[in-house]
Design an enzyme around this catalytic site. Structure first.
Site: not given
Ligand code: NDP
Length: 313
Positions: A137, A140-141
């Site tokens: 992701c 997300c990261d």
């Protein structure tokens, strides 16, 4: 087994399909209970801008959109709960669903809207370094690798979208494409190709992700020239598609050979009367928020008709 309650309509999953089913089922008076699963709000909660959901002329952030879906379902009266469906028993006529490996709920109708999850390459190094630079992701990261050089594998719309996202945060993005062309839509390809800090490695397979305690590089294998190259990267993002979250239904529900639930064409009906499927868990073709929402609506209407025929409500 002992069940703790009996409901008319149990919805499993909280993406666009589940919440739309909840909105329709609530309005139809079915008093639906919805279990959100591991990722409340589903895949849209890990995306950024959604530009193609009708009704939002300026686009909307995925997480914000899902908060809206949930609020709307709650306002209509859906009983939305934290919890994961861990087992089912569809011996019938009343269906049983186990929540959190603990309590069992009985339901006259079940709507399966469990969605799909990211696929992995299957390398040992990918598993070992997961969370230490390996991620599925980017949204997300990606932030953790601000200003760094990173790699992303995949060539569909997701990979293209995530590569573009990373290109805005990171110094350079190496995009690893296993064929000589991309699967992504033309407009996304054009954006990727014209972004100066994205380097595309065509015909390239990931042989190994390098690093002991964290990602330090990646070794690529060119399947045209058989050449191997190593590039230094701080993160490795995997964006190679998804597989349906259907494992707990294996023993009961008819699926295709990749685990997608089969429904009677033009309906949300599965092979088990009273069990319906909606969204990505039964759709390997379109997989869009708007198609998932549409199929959630179908499932609620199908459930309502099924209950009317049984005269349960
Ligand atoms: P896709 O299945 O479309 O693409 C997966 C990509 O990963 C393909 O390019 C595939 O390569 C590659 N791949 C698969 N396995 C491997 C592997 N082992 N090693 C290397 N590469 C691999 O998945 P997406 O998640 O990208 O998209 C899913 C759906 O969602 C699509 O319908 C897409 O259009 C849609 N979508 C739409 C968006 C939008 O409209 N904004 C945004 C994101 C997704 P190959 O091509 O060689 O098979």
């Amino acid at each position: 087994m002992e069940t703790i309650e009996t409901v008319q309509c149990l919805i499993i999953g909280s993406g666009p399909a589940g919440y739309t089913a909840a909105i329709y089922a609530s309005r139809a008076g079915l008093k639906p209970v919805l279990y959100q699963g591991l990722q409340p709000g589903g895949q849209l909660t890990i995306t950024t801008e959604v530009e193609n959901y009708p009704g939002y002329p300026d686009g909307i952030q995925g997480p914000e959109m899902m908060v809206g879906f949930e609020k709307q379902a709650a306002r209509m009266g859906a009983d939305i709960r934290y919890g994961l469906a861990t087992k089912v028993d569809f011996t019938g006529p009343i269906h049983k669903v186990q929540i959190d490996e603990d309590k069992w709920i009985a339901a006259h109708t079940v709507i399966i809207s469990t969605g799909a999850s990211a696929k992995w390459l299957g390398l040992e190094s990918e598993q070992r370094l997961n969370g230490f630079g390996v991620s599925a992701c980017a949204v997300c990261d990606g932030f953790f690798f601000k200003g760094k050089v990173v790699a992303i594998v995949g060539a569909g719309d997701t990979a293209a979208e995530e590569a573009l996202y990373l290109s805005k945060i990171c110094a350079q993005v190496h995009m690893i494409v296993r064929r000589g062309e991309m699967r992504a839509s033309k407009v996304m390809q054009a954006r990727v190709i014209s972004t100066p800090n994205i380097t595309i490695h065509w015909n390239s397979e990931t042989e190994e992700i390098l690093g002991d305690a964290k990602v330090e590089g990646v070794r690529l294998f060119n399947n045209k020239t058989s050449e191997k190259t190593e590039i230094s990267v701080s993160a490795f993002f995997v964006a190679i598609g998804h597989s349906p979250n259907s494992a707990i239904f294996n023993d009961w529900i008819t699926m295709d050979n990749t685990g997608y639930i089969l429904t009677t064409p033009g309906t949300s009906r599965t092979n088990i009367p009273g069990v319906f499927a909606a969204g990505d868990v039964q759709d390997k073709t379109y997989r869009q928020a708007v198609t998932a929402a549409g199929s959630g609506c179908m499932a609620a209407l199908d459930a309502e008709r099924y209950l009317s025929a049984l005269a349960v409500h």
